[in-house]
Motif scaffolding. Structure first.
Motif, mmCIF file in Angstrom:
data_model
loop_
_atom_site.group_PDB
_atom_site.id
_atom_site.type_symbol
_atom_site.label_atom_id
_atom_site.label_comp_id
_atom_site.label_asym_id
_atom_site.label_seq_id
_atom_site.Cartn_x
_atom_site.Cartn_y
_atom_site.Cartn_z
ATOM 1 N N TYR A 276 -2.328 0.915 -4.530
ATOM 2 C CA TYR A 276 -0.978 1.018 -3.969
ATOM 3 C C TYR A 276 -0.017 0.226 -4.857
ATOM 4 O O TYR A 276 -0.423 -0.707 -5.556
ATOM 5 N N ASP B 89 5.858 -1.255 -2.991
ATOM 6 C CA ASP B 89 6.823 -0.513 -2.168
ATOM 7 C C ASP B 89 6.155 0.593 -1.352
ATOM 8 O O ASP B 89 6.783 1.206 -0.490
ATOM 9 N N GLN B 90 4.858 0.841 -1.586
ATOM 10 C CA GLN B 90 4.121 1.820 -0.795
ATOM 11 C C GLN B 90 3.380 1.193 0.383
ATOM 12 O O GLN B 90 2.854 1.909 1.238
#
Length: 481
Positions: free
Chosen positions: A438, A441-442
């Motif tokens: 990841y 921001d995910q």
């Protein structure tokens, strides 16, 4: 049973202490002197002494009036702030003496090993005015109280004058007094209903050995003759022995526990007994419950409290559900208790269907980011929604049991929603962890966690390790077979 009790108000009078902990890692010896070099990682503070007794009683649901002496200093302000975590504790009975230094014990730990303890205390007899204010605070707190506890750490609050005044006032109000003693003999505690010395304290006071049950009984009888009440001897790994003037003796075995730290265990015992008595339970039952509470206390690092739900689960012979599985509401209460003792909370989530080395690497890396790791586990319904109708391979309770058996995992909660944002918002972790596949921001919940000063950590994964690939290979193997 504990959940249905309604404890009455307890008055705790004694020495107020602040316990500080400075932790880090030790990897080398100083070139300046043959001493270890601590690489500082963090520090936190907890209530100690009489303040720890009050915190333990409040954690079990008892309202507490805490009386003692504090200085007009930063340590006193920190101690009051820490106690504010328990709304049931009233500190209005504190006597602030500008000539007094709030007693602080600072423990330096390399990993979990204590290297040295630094005590900050300047002990001197209190002025007559300070003693008078202490007794005035007792006068104000006694009406409506069920039990009074004297937490004597031999730091000066419980002088002869104050102890005598407490006993006279408690007798007039028909409030039983429990004493955790530190005097070389126990005559000064005349009027107390119960004292709770450990083996060393009762042996010193009576000049008698305490190795066997019979020897403990003889020492308790001799101790009672000094002050006139019942005696509970705490005997570490041998449990506790209750000697009563009415003629009964009960030896209660210690609960089996992985012992980390006995610091403050005596505070937990006296607070538990006082709380149970305030709720109307007989002394014999209170002692059995206190034995269980002590086992929980020593399984924790540092000065600690035992919460009501922890004690209830232990008395039921339970762990916290399947593995370490609890409801989100219960997890919120547990995390709040951890935070009261300065723990940094780490949170991660996933399906964790067939546990493999990639999962272990993630969980181990997550655990290193703080002190307590909470894992949010997808329910069976949400796994099927994400992975398809053939998943999960193991049901949610099986997956929770496996996770809960891992040393790195402290708590498991289920979430049925598309994302774990509800759990994140309820628990407010200090560190939010996901795999490095990841980007920050995910990560679900990252803006929320960063908003109150938390952080996001991305842990490197082991290439080629996934439950999906394991399931695919297993299916291919069956087909070839």
């Amino acid at each position: 049973m504990i959940d249905t009790l309604t404890p009455g108000r307890i008055v705790v009078v004694g020495d107020l202490l602040l316990d500080r902990y400075i932790t880090g890692s030790v990897n080398r010896i100083s070139p300046e002197a043959p001493v270890p070099v601590l690489l500082h990682a963090r520090e936190h503070a907890t209530p100690g002494g009489a303040a720890n007794v009050a915190a333990n009683a409040a954690a079990l649901g008892a309202p507490v009036s805490l009386i003692g002496v504090a200085g007009a200093d930063g340590a006193a302000r920190t101690l009051r702030e820490k106690l504010a975590a328990w709304p049931g504790i009233d500190t209005g009975g504190w006597v602030i003496d500008p000539a007094w230094t709030t007693i602080t014990k600072t423990r330096i730990l390399g990993g979990q090993q204590q290297i040295i303890r630094i005590d900050e205390e300047i002990l001197a007899p209190f002025r007559a005015e300070t003693n008078a204010r202490l007794l005035a605070a007792v006068d104000a707190a006694l009406p409506g109280a069920r039990v009074l506890v004297c937490s004597d750490y031999a730091k000066g609050v419980l002088s002869d004058e104050v102890i005598g005044g407490i006993m006279a006032r408690a007798a007039a109000a028909s409030v039983p007094v429990i004493v955790d003693p530190k005097r070389p003999t126990f005559g000064i505690y005349t009027g107390a209903a119960l004292i709770t010395p450990n083996r060393a304290e009762i042996s010193r006071a009576t000049l008698l050995p305490t190795d066997t049950d019979a020897q403990v009984e003889a020492a308790a009888r001799a101790a009672s003759s000094q002050f006139g009440g019942d005696v509970l001897v705490t005997r570490s790994e041998q449990g506790m022995s209750l000697w009563q003037r009415a003629g009964s003796v009960r030896h209660v075995s210690a609960q089996r526990s992985e012992v980390f730290d006995v610091c403050g265990a005596g505070d937990t015992v006296v607070a538990t007994i006082a709380t149970m008595l305030s709720a109307g339970l007989p002394l014999e039952t209170a002692v059995v419950i206190a034995t269980t509470a002590a086992a929980i206390s020593v399984s924790k690092h540092g000065t600690a409290t035992v919460s009501r739900h922890e004690l209830q689960h232990a008395l039921n012979g339970e762990t916290t559900g399947h593995g370490n599985l609890v409801s989100l509401g219960e997890a919120t209460r547990i995390v709040a208790d951890w935070r009261r003792h300065g723990a940094r909370i780490v949170f991660t989530n996933g399906c964790f269907d067939l546990l493999h080395p990639g999962h272990i690497a993630l969980l181990r890396g997550a655990a290193r980011q703080g002190d307590r790791l909470v894992v949010a586990l997808n329910t069976d319904r949400s796994v099927a929604a994400l992975k398809g109708p053939s998943r999960p391979v193991q049901d949610e309770h099986a997956r929770a049991t496996v996770l809960g058996a891992l040393r790195d995992v402290d708590l498991v909660v289920l979430f049925d929603e598309e994302t774990p944002i509800k759990a994140i918002e309820a628990l407010c972790p200090d560190v939010l962890v996901k795999g490095a596949d990841y980007t920050e921001d995910q990560v679900v919940g990252a803006p929320f966690v960063r908003g109150y000063g938390g952080r996001v950590a991305l842990i490197d994964l082991i290439d080629g390790r996934s439950t999906t690939s394991l399931v695919r290979r297993a299916g291919a193997g069956q087909a070839n077979g």
